[in-house]
Write an enzyme that holds these catalytic residues in place. Structure first.
Site, mmCIF file in Angstrom:
data_model
loop_
_atom_site.group_PDB
_atom_site.id
_atom_site.type_symbol
_atom_site.label_atom_id
_atom_site.label_comp_id
_atom_site.label_asym_id
_atom_site.label_seq_id
_atom_site.Cartn_x
_atom_site.Cartn_y
_atom_site.Cartn_z
ATOM 1 N N ASN A 19 -10.305 -2.887 2.926
ATOM 2 C CA ASN A 19 -10.024 -2.951 1.488
ATOM 3 C C ASN A 19 -11.308 -2.720 0.696
ATOM 4 O O ASN A 19 -12.399 -2.726 1.261
ATOM 5 C CB ASN A 19 -9.468 -4.329 1.117
ATOM 6 C CG ASN A 19 -7.969 -4.459 1.373
ATOM 7 O OD1 ASN A 19 -7.274 -3.461 1.569
ATOM 8 N ND2 ASN A 19 -7.477 -5.670 1.360
ATOM 9 N N HIS A 79 0.832 -1.215 0.000
ATOM 10 C CA HIS A 79 0.000 0.000 0.000
ATOM 11 C C HIS A 79 0.865 1.263 0.000
ATOM 12 O O HIS A 79 0.522 2.268 0.622
ATOM 13 C CB HIS A 79 -0.935 0.042 1.203
ATOM 14 C CG HIS A 79 -1.917 -1.084 1.262
ATOM 15 N ND1 HIS A 79 -3.196 -0.995 0.775
ATOM 16 C CD2 HIS A 79 -1.802 -2.355 1.737
ATOM 17 C CE1 HIS A 79 -3.830 -2.140 0.953
ATOM 18 N NE2 HIS A 79 -2.994 -2.990 1.538
ATOM 19 N N TYR A 118 1.036 -4.135 12.155
ATOM 20 C CA TYR A 118 0.916 -2.703 11.833
ATOM 21 C C TYR A 118 1.743 -1.853 12.777
ATOM 22 O O TYR A 118 2.463 -0.948 12.365
ATOM 23 C CB TYR A 118 -0.568 -2.287 11.807
ATOM 24 C CG TYR A 118 -1.268 -2.851 10.582
ATOM 25 C CD1 TYR A 118 -1.468 -4.223 10.453
ATOM 26 C CD2 TYR A 118 -1.681 -2.043 9.546
ATOM 27 C CE1 TYR A 118 -2.070 -4.769 9.324
ATOM 28 C CE2 TYR A 118 -2.287 -2.572 8.407
ATOM 29 C CZ TYR A 118 -2.478 -3.939 8.312
ATOM 30 O OH TYR A 118 -3.053 -4.476 7.189
#
Ligand code: HDE
Length: 696
Positions: A149, A76, A363
């Site tokens: 998404n 991304h 993350y």
């Protein structure tokens, strides 16, 4: 700070970022340490001598430049984002204690970042890929990040496989080719060996992988989450963000040309829509299921390769999100926003989905890397919660706060016990341990047996599409596999695809030199469901759609009518652009730099015959050979609405096939309201799919 024209703040703008804005108007240049300097020349030993090491002005300026980049996201990397707000439709306290869902009309600031997955930061927008849909809610009880998404399922079932998936889809390790594509051996080797990828792969091969814009796609939380109310009662939910613009996608030939014509096509669309006041919206909804429903539907709700079909569990709307402000600085906001799946607030809880569990680690970890090792990324303005922060976390690179508490430990007696751990007596908005129960079981390193059906839902998706969308998947797979050089990989992929649908596998196989397989009926279940298609429904609005009006600068009437049309289309929210041979008054774009892919519809203005005459257009020095004709013809083949006014209709006889004999083209003597109404409905239809060739 963006204010609306009346001088008031736009909804969702609580002014939080204003304290960090830097305005350089009417100032003098200084070093980073505040000394006024002239930084336009280096300090040298005489006018022709070397630059001096003591030149701190040069050194600090260059050092800052040398260090301008932080590592791009491993996935991304390319993205575009905007600010806006979430507005709750109602009081949802029966299902969740989340305060931002506690009252009808309650607004919460958000920052939403969209992103293709595989390409690096400089890749093109219209590549075939899944798109990220990451929303941060700056709630009054802390940040909630829904890192979703635009496709409701994912390729793998266990987060430990993510490095493998990404190594397979990223470019070849030796040559770093190809960029932002899955059309290569490694990707298809992985897809063929891992059937869990099939379902998501089919979504990406259908139009959902080449969306018209970020505004024209839905968002999904993908995993099953939990909503928990103040009594601790929980429900399982899937989050949906339904575009209020309508779903629209490109077709592959135009997506490919767009990669060169305008690699920033999606980024620009989002930016321009917001600047023009056409604020994109999504309706936020949840599919609500009971805790006991985990395996009720014939698949496992903890398996992220599965959807919950909307005909089984409808989506309950709970609010809407609106994007109304562009960032002020791309790096400070879009690049430095660091979403963490673990950022939840009271009332929202995780599930045991092994993909989600792994994301809870990844993350936070990756943000530390992106922030060059500093754990203080949450102190960057775009990442700071708008709710107060108090704890005993301390220090680390780039610490921004000067903590006055000299007793940073829990429990302390010397600072009055503060910050005090939240408790039920004093604090209403605090997270308690989840009421979840752990199943008594042995440790295992294996996939759950309830996750092993990879085919039923892949086929459900394929069955639920229009024939023309199925054809798009066939075409896409033929294209992708034609770039795969290993015959073994191609064959293995067809064997896997055959378990989804024999017709599909056979049609793809025949184009790539693989023996068409026999049906494998034990895998086939012939169900279909709703909301899989992007072509079934017309668009809800033409806001931000681009219409080229092909005119000639040599005719006053042509330019006049073109501009009248432009005005009418613009008043309806579309972006009308007058194209001519060169820039004169009333012309927005010239043929030499214009292409059909840049527009959603084309109208030919009157008195333009000469432009479409094959001989004179071949010889015009003002644009590449036959460009106006090509624009018209390409637009037709890309399925876009095409129209002509008055003598502009002569252009329709110059094309092959001659468009004047084709149904579904719009013609009118003058740009009447009736004509514009019809053209508007053509824009909403978006694609005239009869023009697309079909296998059968
Ligand atoms: Fe991500 N993903 N991902 N992902 N993902 C990242 O985090 C990861 C997955 C998604 O605009 C990374 O900040 C693992 C599913 C978006 O900044 C990284 C797994 C979904 C974004 C990471 C997944 C997503 C990321 C890289 C388990 C949809 C961009 C940079 C298989 C529900 C967010 C970063 C933005 C970014 C890990 C799978 C969505 C490496 C381990 C499923 C939208 O941490």
């Amino acid at each position: 700070m963006k204010l609306d024209p009346s001088g008031t703040r736009l909804p969702g703008d609580d002014g939080f970022l204003d304290q960090f804005r830097m305005d350089d108007s009417n100032t003098t240049t200084t070093t980073d340490f505040g000394t006024q300097v002239n930084d336009s020349h280096s300090l040298t030993a005489g006018p022709n001598g070397p630059t001096l090491l003591e030149d701190f002005v040069f050194r600090t300026k260059m050092t800052r430049f040398d260090h301008e980049r932080v590592p791009e996201r491993i996935v991304h990397a390319r993205g575009a984002a905007a600010h806006g707000y979430f507005e709750s439709y109602k009081d949802c306290s029966d299902i969740t204690a989340a305060s931002f869902l506690g009252k009808a009309g309650k607004q919460t600031p958000i920052f939403l970042r969209f992103s293709p997955v595989a390409g690096s930061r400089g890749s093109a927008d219209t590549v075939r890929d899944v798109r990220g849909f990451a929303v941060r809610f700056y709630t009054d009880e802390g940040n909630f990040d829904m890192v979703g998404n635009n496709i409701p399922v994912f390729f793998i079932q266990d987060a430990i496989q993510l490095p493998d998936l990404i190594h397979a889809v990223k470019p070849q390790p030796d040559s770093e080719i190809p960029q932002a594509q899955t059309a290569h051996d490694n990707a298809y080797d992985f897809f063929a060996q891992n059937p869990s990828t099939l379902h998501t792969h089919l979504w990406a091969m259908g139009g959902h992988g080449i969306v018209r814009s970020y505004r024209h796609m839905d968002g999904f939380g993908v995993h099953t989450f939990r909503l928990v109310n103040a009594e601790g009662k929980s429900k399982l939910v899937k989050f949906h963000f339904k575009t209020q613009q309508g779903r629209a996608s490109l077709i592959w030939p135009e997506a490919q040309v767009l990669q060169g014509q305008n690699p920033d096509f999606h980024r620009e669309d989002l930016w321009n829509s917001i600047e023009s006041g056409a604020f994109p919206e999504w309706e936020v909804g949840v599919q609500i299921m009971e805790e006991d429903d985990i395996r009720k539907f014939g698949f496992d709700l903890l398996d992220s390769t599965k959807i919950v079909p909307e005909d089984l569990v409808p989506v309950t709307p709970i609010g809407k999100i609106v994007l109304n402000r562009n960032p002020t600085n791309y790096f400070a906001e879009t690049e430095q926003v660091m979403y963490c799946v673990g950022n939840v607030v009271r009332g929202i809880d995780f599930t045991e989905d092994p993909l989600l569990q792994g994301r809870l680690f990844s993350y936070l970890d990756t943000q530390i890397n992106r922030n060059l090792g500093s754990v203080n990324f949450h102190q960057i303005p775009i990442n700071r919660p708008h709710a107060p922060v108090h704890n005993n976390n301390r220090d680390g690179g780039m610490e921004q706060f000067i903590h006055t508490n000299q007793h940073p430990y829990t429990f302390n007696g010397l600072n009055g016990g503060f910050p005090r751990p939240a408790d039920a007596k004093n604090d209403k908005g605090y997270i308690v341990a989840s009421a979840r129960r752990v199943v008594d079981a042995h440790y295992v390193r294996e996939i759950s047996p309830t996750f092993l059906d990879y085919w039923t839902q892949s086929r459900l998706f394929y069955n639920s599409l229009l024939p023309v969308e199925q054809q798009m998947i066939i075409n896409a797979l033929r294209f992708e596999l034609s770039k795969v050089s290993s015959q073994d990989v191609r064959s293995r992929f067809i064997t896997s695809l055959n378990k989804v649908h024999n017709g599909l596998a056979v049609k793809v196989a025949m184009a790539i030199n693989v023996t068409p397989p026999d049906p494998d009926p034990k895998f086939y279940r012939d169900k279909s469901t709703i909301n899989m298609s992007w072509l079934r429904e017309p668009l809800k609005t033409i806001a931000g759609l681009r219409v080229a009006i092909l005119a000639s600068m040599n005719s006053k009437a042509s330019l006049e009518q073109a501009n009248a049309l432009k005005q009418e289309l613009t008043s309806r929210g579309a972006v009308g652009l007058v194209v001519a041979e060169g820039f004169v008054e009333g012309v927005n774009s010239i043929y030499t730099s214009t292409d059909a892919v840049l527009f959603d519809g084309i109208i030919v203005a009157p008195e333009t015959e000469k432009l479409f005459d094959p001989i004179s257009s071949t010889t015009s020095p003002l644009f590449p050979p036959q460009r106006p004709l090509k624009i018209l013809q390409d637009a037709y083949f890309y399925g876009k609405p095409v129209a002509a006014i008055g003598s502009g209709q002569k252009a329709f006889t110059a094309t092959t096939p001659a468009l004047d004999s084709q149904p579904e083209v719009f013609v009118a003597k003058s740009p009447s309201t009736d004509f514009v109404n019809q053209f508007e409905s053509g824009l909403k239809q978006f694609k005239f799919t009869n023009r697309f060739p079909m296998d059968d």
